[in-house]
Structure formats: C-alpha cells, structure tokens
Design a protein around this motif. Structure first.
Motif, PDB file in Angstrom:
ATOM      1  N   LEU A 183     -75.207  92.821  50.486  1.00  0.00           N
ATOM      2  CA  LEU A 183     -74.029  92.204  51.095  1.00  0.00           C
ATOM      3  C   LEU A 183     -73.285  93.293  51.853  1.00  0.00           C
ATOM      4  CD1 LEU A 183     -72.041  89.645  51.149  1.00  0.00           C
ATOM      5  CD2 LEU A 183     -70.818  90.859  49.346  1.00  0.00           C
ATOM      6  N   PHE A 184     -72.930  93.028  53.113  1.00  0.00           N
ATOM      7  CA  PHE A 184     -72.189  94.051  53.843  1.00  0.00           C
ATOM      8  C   PHE A 184     -71.238  93.437  54.862  1.00  0.00           C
ATOM      9  CE2 PHE A 184     -75.650  93.404  56.837  1.00  0.00           C
ATOM     10  CZ  PHE A 184     -75.019  93.536  58.069  1.00  0.00           C
ATOM     11  N   HIS A 185     -70.226  94.244  55.200  1.00  0.00           N
ATOM     12  CA  HIS A 185     -69.241  93.896  56.226  1.00  0.00           C
ATOM     13  C   HIS A 185     -68.768  95.208  56.832  1.00  0.00           C
ATOM     14  CE1 HIS A 185     -65.755  92.129  58.214  1.00  0.00           C
ATOM     15  NE2 HIS A 185     -64.957  92.959  57.564  1.00  0.00           N
ATOM     16  N   VAL A 186     -69.038  95.410  58.114  1.00  0.00           N
ATOM     17  CA  VAL A 186     -68.590  96.599  58.846  1.00  0.00           C
ATOM     18  C   VAL A 186     -67.906  96.099  60.100  1.00  0.00           C
ATOM     19  CG1 VAL A 186     -69.260  98.736  59.989  1.00  0.00           C
ATOM     20  CG2 VAL A 186     -70.507  97.987  57.958  1.00  0.00           C
ATOM     21  N   ASP A 245     -60.810  86.863  50.539  1.00  0.00           N
ATOM     22  CA  ASP A 245     -61.521  86.562  49.297  1.00  0.00           C
ATOM     23  C   ASP A 245     -62.964  87.073  49.309  1.00  0.00           C
ATOM     24  OD1 ASP A 245     -62.793  84.852  50.990  1.00  0.00           O
ATOM     25  OD2 ASP A 245     -62.313  83.007  49.888  1.00  0.00           O
ATOM     26  N   VAL A 246     -63.361  87.821  50.382  1.00  0.00           N
ATOM     27  CA  VAL A 246     -64.710  88.373  50.403  1.00  0.00           C
ATOM     28  C   VAL A 246     -64.922  89.316  49.222  1.00  0.00           C
ATOM     29  CG1 VAL A 246     -64.174  90.380  51.853  1.00  0.00           C
ATOM     30  CG2 VAL A 246     -66.463  89.403  51.888  1.00  0.00           C
ATOM     31  N   GLN A 247     -63.837  89.939  48.717  1.00  0.00           N
ATOM     32  CA  GLN A 247     -63.976  90.829  47.567  1.00  0.00           C
ATOM     33  C   GLN A 247     -64.509  90.094  46.354  1.00  0.00           C
ATOM     34  OE1 GLN A 247     -63.172  94.623  47.084  1.00  0.00           O
ATOM     35  NE2 GLN A 247     -64.806  93.680  45.929  1.00  0.00           N
ATOM     36  N   ASN A 248     -64.270  88.777  46.274  1.00  0.00           N
ATOM     37  CA  ASN A 248     -64.768  88.004  45.138  1.00  0.00           C
ATOM     38  C   ASN A 248     -66.286  87.846  45.166  1.00  0.00           C
ATOM     39  OD1 ASN A 248     -62.098  87.613  44.323  1.00  0.00           O
ATOM     40  ND2 ASN A 248     -61.891  85.741  45.529  1.00  0.00           N
ATOM     41  N   LEU A 249     -66.911  88.146  46.300  1.00  0.00           N
ATOM     42  CA  LEU A 249     -68.362  88.015  46.421  1.00  0.00           C
ATOM     43  C   LEU A 249     -69.098  89.254  45.944  1.00  0.00           C
ATOM     44  CD1 LEU A 249     -68.527  86.505  50.040  1.00  0.00           C
ATOM     45  CD2 LEU A 249     -68.501  85.255  47.865  1.00  0.00           C
ATOM     46  N   SER A 250     -68.380  90.352  45.698  1.00  0.00           N
ATOM     47  CA  SER A 250     -69.031  91.637  45.479  1.00  0.00           C
ATOM     48  C   SER A 250     -68.387  92.416  44.352  1.00  0.00           C
ATOM     49  CB  SER A 250     -68.978  92.458  46.779  1.00  0.00           C
ATOM     50  OG  SER A 250     -69.405  93.780  46.563  1.00  0.00           O
ATOM     51  N   ALA A 251     -69.237  93.156  43.626  1.00  0.00           N
ATOM     52  CA  ALA A 251     -68.717  94.091  42.628  1.00  0.00           C
ATOM     53  C   ALA A 251     -68.292  95.400  43.273  1.00  0.00           C
ATOM     54  CB  ALA A 251     -69.782  94.356  41.570  1.00  0.00           C
ATOM     55  N   ALA A 252     -68.797  95.688  44.478  1.00  0.00           N
ATOM     56  CA  ALA A 252     -68.420  96.908  45.191  1.00  0.00           C
ATOM     57  C   ALA A 252     -67.063  96.715  45.853  1.00  0.00           C
ATOM     58  CB  ALA A 252     -69.473  97.247  46.238  1.00  0.00           C
ATOM     59  N   GLY A 271     -57.498 100.988  65.582  1.00  0.00           N
ATOM     60  CA  GLY A 271     -57.413  99.783  64.765  1.00  0.00           C
ATOM     61  C   GLY A 271     -57.915  99.974  63.351  1.00  0.00           C
ATOM     62  N   GLU A 272     -57.869  98.903  62.574  1.00  0.00           N
ATOM     63  CA  GLU A 272     -58.319  98.929  61.188  1.00  0.00           C
ATOM     64  C   GLU A 272     -59.848  98.922  61.131  1.00  0.00           C
ATOM     65  OE1 GLU A 272     -56.635  96.667  57.458  1.00  0.00           O
ATOM     66  OE2 GLU A 272     -58.178  95.401  58.375  1.00  0.00           O
ATOM     67  N   LEU A 273     -60.395  99.671  60.201  1.00  0.00           N
ATOM     68  CA  LEU A 273     -61.824  99.644  59.890  1.00  0.00           C
ATOM     69  C   LEU A 273     -61.987  99.056  58.505  1.00  0.00           C
ATOM     70  CD1 LEU A 273     -64.838 100.443  60.348  1.00  0.00           C
ATOM     71  CD2 LEU A 273     -64.280 102.625  59.244  1.00  0.00           C
ATOM     72  N   ARG A 274     -62.868  98.050  58.393  1.00  0.00           N
ATOM     73  CA  ARG A 274     -63.193  97.475  57.088  1.00  0.00           C
ATOM     74  C   ARG A 274     -64.651  97.773  56.768  1.00  0.00           C
ATOM     75  NH1 ARG A 274     -60.254  92.654  59.183  1.00  0.00           N
ATOM     76  NH2 ARG A 274     -62.311  91.774  59.640  1.00  0.00           N
ATOM     77  N   LEU A 275     -64.891  98.246  55.537  1.00  0.00           N
ATOM     78  CA  LEU A 275     -66.239  98.614  55.094  1.00  0.00           C
ATOM     79  C   LEU A 275     -66.530  97.997  53.735  1.00  0.00           C
ATOM     80  CD1 LEU A 275     -66.539 102.463  55.839  1.00  0.00           C
ATOM     81  CD2 LEU A 275     -67.591 100.592  57.110  1.00  0.00           C
ATOM     82  N   LEU A 276     -67.654  97.327  53.638  1.00  0.00           N
ATOM     83  CA  LEU A 276     -68.154  96.843  52.351  1.00  0.00           C
ATOM     84  C   LEU A 276     -69.674  96.880  52.418  1.00  0.00           C
ATOM     85  CD1 LEU A 276     -68.005  95.435  49.585  1.00  0.00           C
ATOM     86  CD2 LEU A 276     -67.874  93.258  50.797  1.00  0.00           C
ATOM     87  N   VAL A 277     -70.294  97.658  51.532  1.00  0.00           N
ATOM     88  CA  VAL A 277     -71.751  97.690  51.416  1.00  0.00           C
ATOM     89  C   VAL A 277     -72.079  97.604  49.931  1.00  0.00           C
ATOM     90  CG1 VAL A 277     -73.883  98.949  51.843  1.00  0.00           C
ATOM     91  CG2 VAL A 277     -72.018  99.084  53.504  1.00  0.00           C
ATOM     92  N   ASP A 278     -72.810  96.554  49.555  1.00  0.00           N
ATOM     93  CA  ASP A 278     -73.167  96.341  48.153  1.00  0.00           C
ATOM     94  C   ASP A 278     -74.659  96.031  48.097  1.00  0.00           C
ATOM     95  OD1 ASP A 278     -73.439  95.665  45.519  1.00  0.00           O
ATOM     96  OD2 ASP A 278     -72.122  93.917  45.572  1.00  0.00           O
ATOM     97  N   ASP A 279     -75.445  97.023  47.627  1.00  0.00           N
ATOM     98  CA  ASP A 279     -76.886  96.808  47.486  1.00  0.00           C
ATOM     99  C   ASP A 279     -77.293  96.718  46.016  1.00  0.00           C
ATOM    100  OD1 ASP A 279     -76.654  99.395  46.607  1.00  0.00           O
ATOM    101  OD2 ASP A 279     -78.067 100.274  48.027  1.00  0.00           O
ATOM    102  N   GLY A 280     -76.306  96.477  45.154  1.00  0.00           N
ATOM    103  CA  GLY A 280     -76.587  96.337  43.728  1.00  0.00           C
ATOM    104  C   GLY A 280     -76.654  97.647  42.995  1.00  0.00           C
TER     105      GLY A 280
END
Length: 507
Positions: A183-186, A245-252, A271-280
């Motif tokens: 799961l990722f969001h950049v 609520d994307v944080q609810n999709l990931s433990a990272a 601007g704002e940078l958002r980072l989420l990378v969850d590979d388990g």
C-alpha cells in the motif's frame, strides 16, 4: 455542442467512464484490461448533442493481442459505428508485449443526435485473445482531449494497493509465491501518477519497482535484510483518492511534511509532501520516486535534532586560575572545563522544561586520562529530586576535541535541570570536558533529499512534520462535551469544599 469528453478505461473494474455506457458479450475483465474471446464484443454507447459541429472524430483504441505460447497471437478486430464498419479485420501489431494505440477516423455523417453505438468485435477466426485497455473519442479539432481528461481523473486516485508475489532472483522457471500487500501514497500535489518507486525500510530491506502507465501492474526487485534478492511483482487491487482515513488502511504511519526547496542560495517554502509506504515489513526510512511527467525525488527520513538552550551550569569543582571553569562548556570556541578531582558533577539549567532525547560530550585538548569513562545523567523538574535517565560505563574517546553523541534508551520526562554525574575517568587525577550539548527528543521524523523537475537540474528538498489536519483534531461537539464535564466536576468539588468548610466552622 458536439459531444463531451468520451472515454472508457478498462485498467480497473468497474471501468472509469465518461459520456459512456459499456457492455460485454464474450468478454471479461482480466486484471488490467478486458479480454475479448473469438466472436466477442465490447459495446460503448455515447451521447452526441449536435453532430453538425463534428465533421470528423478521432477514435483511439488501445489494444493488444495475446500470444500463443512463444508465438505471435492472432485476433483481428472489426470496429463499427451504428452498425456501419469503420474498419474490418484490423490486426493489432506487436503480438503480446505492449498495448498499441490504434487511431481511426470517424466520418461525421455516421454520428447522430442522441445515443450513438460503437462496437469492437473480435473475429470469430481469432486464435488468441484481444485485450482492450481503453477507448477515447474526440472531435477531430480536439484530438487528445479525452485522454487528458482520463489521465487527470486517474491522477486523483493517489492511494494504491497491490497484491504482490515474489520468486528467487535468477530463477525464471521458479514458482511465484504470495507476499504481503503493498500500500502506498506519494503525493506532492502535482496530480501525476508514479512511474517508478523505491524504498528502504528500517530493518535494511530494499525494493525498486516500475509501473504500467495505467498503474494496473508493477514489476521490480525486492531484497530482504539478509541480502537475499527476489523478483517482485504486483497486481492492482484497490485505488482511491486520498482522505484522512487512509491511515486506517495501514499499520505504517502516514507522514505529512511541510517542505522547502533549496535554490538560488536559500530555502523557499513549497507544498505539502505526503508519504505512506507499507509492504508489511518495518517502517520506511527512504523513499525514491519518478512520476509519469518525468519529475523525480528522494526523501530520507531521520530524527530531528533541536539543541536545547542551556542558561546556566554549575560544577562540583573548576580550575579558576586558568579560567577553565564550567561556563566554557557552553561556549563554541575550543576552551574547556577542568576539575581537580577524578570524579565530578555538572548541573545544567535549561531555558524551559525539555524532554531530552540525546546529549553530546566533547573531549578536551589534552590528557586523555582525564576523559570521563563512567557517568549517569539525571533529570529534575525542581532541581531537588533527581531521576536517573542514562547510565554509561567504560566509554572512551579516540581523539582530542572529539564529539560523541549518546541517545537516551527510553523516553524521558520534560525536565529543566540535568546533572551529569561522572563517577570514574580514564585514570587521571583530574577530570575535563570541552563541551556539553543537549538535544530535544524528536516529535516526528523530518526528511532530507532532493527534487528534480523534468528537464531541469536537481534542487535541495527538505521537510518537517506538518500540523495535524482539521479532520484529525477532536470535533467541536466532543471538545464542548469534555469542557462541560470538566465544569460539572469542578462544581461538584466546590460544593464538597463548601460543605466541609461549613462543618469545620460548626466545630
């Protein structure tokens, strides 16, 4: 006038549509496309307001013919509008690797007011499958309009999830095995989907992957902490626009940064940078990316280090004749503090109560035997009651004016007073240091990196944690309820105290 943006995107199910309704006969969604069997049909109905404004239209069909084992496939297609053939037995070139854009002219006289019907048929003589990826239709004067609109709409989906698989590197015949979801969001707010993504996690695992332009699949490599390397691939399982609520999709953790870009000799707010990378696996500590516009960036996450302000220092002893007193520990020049004893203590007062995460000591100019070797750092809120925070034994300095940093092994309370109690030195009869510094505990990671826009040079890029969004803060009704409860509690306490006072007066 004419007709609106018109497209069908078959890279996901259900297919994103604009001015279109789609039906299948002898066809099915196959992960990143619609697979049409021999004699199968995909039908697209679209609306035209006034065909007199459209002397000709441009139809683009992005398609691919599947292979027959290692041989080229065969799946000619017919394209019809209102039942009239635009092309018959068109064979898509390529044979099974990359989808092809097949561009056809649509005569304006075939368009009619209201609902128009476009059919794409796979020949009954087809020996393999016809794979359809997308269809766009534009007035001839506005070619590419629908594709631009489709790309912009797709870019709003910036949270991606993939089912993934691994197989050992250099084992092309080895079996693929299921791996944890990715799961990722950049997102820098530039509305461009990623083309490549790489990351490293805190346990030393690394990955680098590249995406299909539709984001339907990725392929790359994955190296686990012990160095074993795997081929790595994934199939899109979910994509959606960003929301809090994307944080609810990931433990990272989802990281949100206020950013600055460095160019022209100074830093400029960006601007704002958002980072989420969850590979388990473990938490991510480095992310690299390149988007489909050719822009690229790197962000290395690390703990923030803010030096705490010290307003006063006292020592158990100092060598006043040589002006080697405790105040020198706060100076930037290479002076020192010297005590005439083999043990000593130093008391530091901070400008405000601070939760210290680390501290650093600098060895002095001479006599290594005077270096501290064993000590305990204490913290105190009032300067009277002391709490041990960090104990070290057998520490050594390898050079003169060497700075060593020590991180507290557990979270410490915010204290205004800190005591460094040196219980043994390296064997000398005196004890000395050149400098002592305290750093606040990090409240969240910062990042350092670079950013490079397409066809431009790289620039500095850095960020600090952004404030929580409004959606993450307690709602107003909840705050009001908590305040009301607090008021009620205080009122009850006041009544109890009044009753106690009245009872005391009676006695």
């Amino acid at each position: 006038m004419g007709f609106d943006v018109t497209y069908a995107d078959f890279s996901v199910d259900p297919a994103p549509l604009a001015n279109a309704a789609v039906s299948y006969d002898g066809a099915r969604f196959a992960g990143s496309h619609v697979a049409v069997g021999a004699g199968g049909t995909v039908t697209l109905d679209f609306e035209v307001a006034d065909p007199r404004d459209v002397p000709q239209a441009t139809l683009t069909i992005t398609a691919l013919v599947s292979k027959l084992g290692s041989e080229l496939g065969h799946a000619p297609m017919d394209v019809l509008l209102q039942g009239e053939p635009l092309v018959t037995d068109l064979t898509v070139p390529g044979g099974g690797d990359l989808p092809q854009d097949n561009v056809l002219a649509v005569p304006g006289h075939l368009l009619k007011p209201g609902t128009n019907t476009l059919e794409i048929r796979s020949s009954a003589k087809a020996a393999s499958m016809l794979w359809l990826y997308r269809i766009t239709l534009d007035p001839v004067w506005e070619r590419g309009r629908s594709e631009r609109a489709r790309t912009a709409a797709a870019a709003r989906d910036s949270v991606f999830a993939y089912r993934t698989e691994l197989r050992p590197a250099h084992s092309p015949s080895g079996p693929w095995r299921a791996a944890p979801r990715l799961l990722f969001h950049v997102d820098r707010g530039e509305h461009s989907r990623p083309a490549q993504l790489g990351w490293r996690t805190a346990d030393g695992a690394e990955a680098a992957i590249s995406f299909q332009s539709s984001m339907s699949d990725f392929h790359g490599c994955y190296q686990v902490p012990d160095g074993t390397t795997y081929e790595y691939r994934g199939r899109l399982s979910d994509r959606r626009p960003f929301s809090d609520d994307v944080q609810n999709l990931s433990a990272a953790p989802l990281h949100r940064f206020r950013t600055e870009e460095g160019w022209g000799g100074r830093w400029h707010t960006s601007g704002e940078l958002r980072l989420l990378v969850d590979d388990g696996a473990a938490a991510v500590e480095r992310v690299t990316w390149r988007d489909q516009r050719g822009n690229s960036g790197v962000a290395v996450l690390h703990a923030a280090s803010h030096e705490a302000e010290v307003t006063a220092v006292e020592a158990s002893d100092e060598f006043e004749e040589a002006e080697e007193w405790a105040g020198n520990l706060l100076a930037d020049q290479r002076s020192k503090w010297l005590s005439g004893e083999d043990t000593a203590w130093l008391d530091f007062t901070l400008a405000r109560p601070t939760a210290v995460g680390s501290y650093s000591l600098m060895s002095a100019n001479d006599c290594p035997e005077r270096d501290p070797r064993d000590w305990t750092l204490y913290g105190s809120r009032d300067g009277d009651t002391w709490l041990p925070l960090d104990t070290r034994g057998g520490e050594t300095f390898t050079g003169r004016f060497e700075t060593r940093e020590f991180h507290l092994r557990a979270s410490a309370p915010a204290c205004r007073h800190y005591r460094l109690d040196i219980t043994r030195n390296a064997g000398g009869t005196e004890t000395q240091l050149a400098r002592v510094r305290f750093a606040e505990a990090a409240t969240g990671p910062v990042f350092t990196g670079y950013y490079q826009r397409y066809n431009e040079g790289p620039i500095g890029y850095r960020g600090t944690p952004a404030a929580p969004s409004a959606a993450a803060l307690p709602a107003a009704p909840r705050v009001a309820a908590e305040l009301e409860a607090a008021v009620a509690s205080l009122a009850e306490t006041a009544q109890s105290l009044a009753a106690l006072a009245a009872n005391l007066r009676k006695h």
